[in-house]
Scaffold this motif. Structure first.
Motif, mmCIF file in Angstrom:
data_model
loop_
_atom_site.group_PDB
_atom_site.id
_atom_site.type_symbol
_atom_site.label_atom_id
_atom_site.label_comp_id
_atom_site.label_asym_id
_atom_site.label_seq_id
_atom_site.Cartn_x
_atom_site.Cartn_y
_atom_site.Cartn_z
ATOM 1 N N UNK A 1 0.628 -1.264 -0.182
ATOM 2 C CA UNK A 1 0.019 0.089 -0.105
ATOM 3 C C UNK A 1 0.914 1.310 0.004
ATOM 4 N N UNK A 2 0.494 2.291 -0.615
ATOM 5 C CA UNK A 2 1.048 3.573 -0.789
ATOM 6 C C UNK A 2 1.188 4.173 0.750
ATOM 7 N N UNK B 1 10.668 4.891 0.680
ATOM 8 C CA UNK B 1 10.832 5.604 -0.544
ATOM 9 C C UNK B 1 10.903 4.822 -1.960
ATOM 10 N N UNK B 2 11.582 3.599 -1.773
ATOM 11 C CA UNK B 2 11.779 2.713 -2.827
ATOM 12 C C UNK B 2 10.467 2.061 -3.185
ATOM 13 N N UNK B 3 9.875 1.812 -2.005
ATOM 14 C CA UNK B 3 8.547 1.126 -1.956
ATOM 15 C C UNK B 3 7.457 2.028 -2.907
ATOM 16 N N UNK B 4 7.696 3.675 -2.550
ATOM 17 C CA UNK B 4 6.589 4.378 -3.154
ATOM 18 C C UNK B 4 7.092 4.555 -4.825
ATOM 19 N N UNK B 5 8.233 4.568 -4.909
ATOM 20 C CA UNK B 5 8.576 4.525 -6.298
ATOM 21 C C UNK B 5 7.967 3.203 -7.183
ATOM 22 N N UNK B 6 8.204 2.284 -6.543
ATOM 23 C CA UNK B 6 7.808 0.858 -7.233
ATOM 24 C C UNK B 6 6.321 0.692 -7.550
ATOM 25 N N UNK C 1 1.143 2.735 3.365
ATOM 26 C CA UNK C 1 2.065 1.970 4.432
ATOM 27 C C UNK C 1 3.410 2.533 4.060
ATOM 28 N N UNK C 2 3.850 2.646 2.703
ATOM 29 C CA UNK C 2 5.202 3.220 2.565
ATOM 30 C C UNK C 2 5.440 4.737 2.772
ATOM 31 N N UNK C 3 4.482 5.485 2.678
ATOM 32 C CA UNK C 3 4.297 6.885 3.105
ATOM 33 C C UNK C 3 4.815 6.879 4.358
ATOM 34 N N UNK C 4 3.745 6.296 5.207
ATOM 35 C CA UNK C 4 3.986 6.436 6.855
ATOM 36 C C UNK C 4 5.561 6.071 7.163
ATOM 37 N N UNK C 5 5.948 4.997 6.743
ATOM 38 C CA UNK C 5 7.229 4.608 6.900
ATOM 39 C C UNK C 5 8.322 5.377 6.542
ATOM 40 N N UNK C 6 8.246 6.023 5.392
ATOM 41 C CA UNK C 6 8.996 7.073 4.798
ATOM 42 C C UNK C 6 9.036 8.252 5.756
ATOM 43 N N UNK C 7 8.016 8.898 5.834
ATOM 44 C CA UNK C 7 7.962 10.093 6.692
ATOM 45 C C UNK C 7 8.457 9.700 8.017
ATOM 46 N N UNK C 8 8.103 8.666 8.806
ATOM 47 C CA UNK C 8 8.470 8.268 9.989
ATOM 48 C C UNK C 8 9.837 8.301 10.131
ATOM 49 N N UNK C 9 10.346 7.555 9.052
ATOM 50 C CA UNK C 9 11.955 7.511 8.987
ATOM 51 C C UNK C 9 12.631 8.617 8.893
ATOM 52 N N UNK D 1 4.116 0.607 -10.764
ATOM 53 C CA UNK D 1 3.168 -0.340 -11.023
ATOM 54 C C UNK D 1 1.896 0.223 -11.335
ATOM 55 N N UNK D 2 1.372 1.469 -10.720
ATOM 56 C CA UNK D 2 0.141 1.906 -10.901
ATOM 57 C C UNK D 2 0.122 2.686 -12.388
#
Length: 101
Positions: A30-31, A68-73, A33-41, A77-78
Motif C-alpha cells: 500500500x502507498x 521511498x523505494x516502495x513508493x517508487x515501485x 504504508x510506504x508513506x507512513x514509513x518514509x515520513x516516520x523514518x 506499477x500503478x
C-alpha cells in the motif's frame, strides 16, 4: 523540544503503520504504508541527527529509503496498470471497426 516532538511523531508513525499492517487495515504494498514509513523514518532520523545519535540516524534514514523505494515501485506499477487499461480500452473501441473492414 521540536526535535524530540518530531522524533516521537516519526516513531509513532512507523509503529502505527506496522499495527495497521498487522491488523489487516493496510497492505504491505500500500502507498499509505510506504508513506507512513518514509515520513516516520525521515522524522526519526532528523530528530536523531539533532541529538547526535548517529546509529539511529543511519537506521532511520535507511528505513526511509526503503519506504521511498516502495513508493517508487508502487507508483510505477500503478502507472503501468493505467496504461495497460487505457490500451485495452482503445483496442476495444477499434475492434468493431476492424471487423467491418
Amino acid at each position: 523540544m521540536i526535535a524530540a516532538a518530531l522524533g516521537w511523531v516519526g516513531t509513532m508513525g512507523t509503529f502505527a503503520a506496522y499495527i495497521l499492517l498487522w491488523r489487516g487495515k493496510l497492505g504491505s504494498d500500500s502507498l499509505t504504508y510506504a508513506l507512513m514509513n518514509t515520513v516516520g523514518g525521515f522524522l526519526g532520523g532528523a530528530a536523531s541527527a539533532y541529538y547526535g545519535a548517529w546509529p539511529s540516524v543511519a537506521s532511520n534514514f535507511v528505513w526511509a529509503a526503503v519506504g521511498l523505494q516502495s513508493i517508487v515501485v508502487e507508483v510505477r506499477r500503478r502507472i503501468r496498470s493505467r496504461r495497460s487499461r487505457a490500451t485495452t480500452a482503445m483496442q476495444a473501441l477499434y475492434e468493431p471497426i476492424d471487423c467491418l473492414v
